[in-house]
Scaffold this active site. Sequence first.
Site, short mmCIF file in Angstrom:
data_model
loop_
_atom_site.label_atom_id
_atom_site.label_comp_id
_atom_site.label_asym_id
_atom_site.label_seq_id
_atom_site.Cartn_x
_atom_site.Cartn_y
_atom_site.Cartn_z
N GLY A 40 -6.55 0.27 -11.87
CA GLY A 40 -7.86 0.86 -12.47
C GLY A 40 -7.07 2.10 -13.24
N LYS A 91 0.06 -8.19 -12.50
CA LYS A 91 -0.52 -7.27 -13.15
C LYS A 91 0.70 -6.74 -14.26
CE LYS A 91 -4.31 -5.65 -10.33
NZ LYS A 91 -4.69 -4.68 -9.53
N ASN A 113 -3.16 3.20 -1.96
CA ASN A 113 -3.43 3.52 -0.70
C ASN A 113 -2.27 4.60 0.01
OD1 ASN A 113 -0.39 2.07 0.52
ND2 ASN A 113 -1.32 0.96 -1.28
N CYS A 157 3.72 17.92 3.05
CA CYS A 157 3.58 19.53 3.26
C CYS A 157 2.25 19.70 3.87
CB CYS A 157 3.80 20.12 2.12
SG CYS A 157 5.61 20.35 1.48
N CYS A 179 -15.70 -2.89 1.18
CA CYS A 179 -15.30 -2.78 -0.04
C CYS A 179 -15.52 -1.67 -0.74
CB CYS A 179 -15.96 -3.92 -0.94
SG CYS A 179 -15.65 -3.94 -2.68
N CYS A 212 7.31 21.62 6.56
CA CYS A 212 6.95 20.01 6.11
C CYS A 212 7.83 19.28 6.97
CB CYS A 212 7.47 20.02 4.58
SG CYS A 212 6.97 18.44 3.88
N CYS A 215 12.25 17.29 1.71
CA CYS A 215 11.34 18.42 1.12
C CYS A 215 12.09 19.71 1.50
CB CYS A 215 10.17 18.23 1.67
SG CYS A 215 9.08 19.54 1.06
#
Lengths: 391, 391
Positions: free
Chosen positions: A70, A114, A171, A216, A237, A290, A295
């Site tokens: 989306g 896609k 996700n 972090c 959903c 972190c 990082c």
Amino acid sequence: TEKLVFEELKLRVRELENELIKCKQKIDKMSAEVVDSNPYSRLMALKRMGIVEDYEKIRTFTVAVVGVGGVGSVTAEMLTRCGIGKLILFDYDKVELANMNRLFFQPHQAGLSKVEAAEHTLRTINPDVQFETHNYNITTMDNFAHFMDRISHGALQDGKAVDLVLSCVDNFEARMVINTACNELSQIWMESGVSENAVSGHIQLIIPGETACFACAPPLVVAANIDEKTLKREGVCAASLPTTMGVVAGILVQNVLKYLLKFGTVSHYLGYNAMQDFFPTMAMKANPTCDDRHCRKQQDDYKKKEAERPKKVVEQAVEEEVVHEENDWGIELVSEQTDEELQAASGPVPDLPEGITVAYTIPDKTGTSEGETVEETEQSLEELMAQMRKM
Amino acid sequence: TEKLVFEELKLRVRELENELIKCKQKIDKMSAEVVDSNPYSRLMALKRMGIVEDYEKIRTFTVAVVGVGGVGSVTAEMLTRCGIGKLILFDYDKVELANMNRLFFQPHQAGLSKVEAAEHTLRTINPDVQFETHNYNITTMDNFAHFMDRISHGALQDGKAVDLVLSCVDNFEARMVINTACNELSQIWMESGVSENAVSGHIQLIIPGETACFACAPPLVVAANIDEKTLKREGVCAASLPTTMGVVAGILVQNVLKYLLKFGTVSHYLGYNAMQDFFPTMAMKANPTCDDRHCRKQQDDYKKKEAERPKKVVEQAVEEEVVHEENDWGIELVSEQTDEELQAASGPVPDLPEGITVAYTIPDKTGTSEGETVEETEQSLEELMAQMRKM
């Protein structure tokens, strides 16, 4: 039988279209001529309007879009219409009719991957853009190695690194994988997200070593004015709206254009609360403790670079977290849990600007208080990823 | 020859597609079933998430979209994907390659009328929506009469008035014509606009008699942080960006959904300053000395209705113009003209929230000071429109 003829014709048209697109000469130069037949006249006008100094520079940039759903599909379409040099698209999913409540994909594309469907539409829209697509899940070990390789060598020029990675995934695991890759490669990227209730979203700029990465701090999300418990029901959903996703894609690509073409103020974090039309902003520095060792390494490199830089006579103000103490917008968060209940149940809620909160909190680690450095774990990437997949 | 075969096939596919779409049975009921083949599952989930009480009510509404350009086309697509009952589209323009820097239209549609091209794409996206298109300029006398008729009788049910009119036009005259029509018909509508420099825009809700109409005050626009004189150069081709137009369409349709489906806070005015990612909001009441006599009549009707309404025990706070005295966002408007210079050159600049300004100012009329009512002119609609066209 008519339906069969139709399907055959559609296939043949598609083949012919693909051949024609490949035949098409790419333009040598973006024209600024004001004629109806020039697809770039309204973009090149940004220079005459005093907004962008050199719009045509857009043709030299390569952007990777991870997740063509989306937000990602609209993001890719906007960049294509803006005349970006090259797009690299990653997604393992197929188009479904259940995606039709968001912009971009059309019902006749249901069943196609896609990235394949997106590439076809985008090539038709702007044959001057170069496309590279990968129909796989970046979170598996082999694909992750390939993903890292394409990020670091996929640019238009000389197999250099891409200019920007855009995370448009839905996700936590995929976001964490992009974070891991970008920290290791010192790759600047932008995060985007939309809430499961469809009425809030955000974008975030991550400069490894400089601004907070995804590890972090707990991910920042826009505060919802609805019962938090509703949001966390398992197996429900997720809702989605073309409006919220269109706005998030719009502010994301606007930030990309501002960053690449150097105009306006590039936002570090911009949220969107659709219920109240409230758009909180903030900035957050990288966390010295972190969990991601890359990082921390980038933070060391950044500090060294900053120290080596010749001091300017006029000192630049150090960017600090923007905290609005007053509730200027009259917004009240309605939740059946009090702040105290939330804190007791988990870790501390950091001091954040009005309208922004964390996706979850992390209970204090025993023996680790603020300011201390945590033990170097030096885990291998494999171990880290195995841990992540268990989350 | 291959190109000829291709064009013939394309035409035939288009014919077959149109026939197939017409054959398709519209759904009886929006399903909430969570399966990949259900285009409404993610929208119906808004109910389960506690956001919208009755999402399926969307199928009973009719919305008119005036102007199917960079904002209007995306607006129509979002409403189509949301499953709106009926859309009535107005535009006299043709698709040009110069429009390709905005979302929605594709190069192969160049030369088609915008409403025809839009209807074809939108029907393909969602065959459950009913479409009515008008390929004409609403500002001519005959077309204006027809436009008024369709607004007041074009709804799905029993030839009733549409539920909402959305102005997505790009010029002052067309906005003024929509304003005139909606004031006369007591039709609630929403205004939208994007600046010529492509980096700001706004939406506005107009409830005749209650909130300020387009003639009550000079149009409100988002303050630019660039030299104002650049903006006013005559004959310069306007710049546009798919990002800004996508964001404006997104916040417009979000406001439409909130208004029609009764959730969240419907914004009266929401601006978008893309240079600083600043989104000013405000509300403004109708002006008792508005030049539009139908606006003044609607104000009288509104006052009568309010007076007749039984008083509630708990008095509702009267909505007032929101003025943020402090510059909470640290935004400075950079202009080579001072406020004093601007005021001296024209009329007074009203007191507006940070980030919002007027498109132009109106010099004080001699003998008319604030609070006085102006002379009733009782001009006919024809006279008013003739005057408008001279602007």
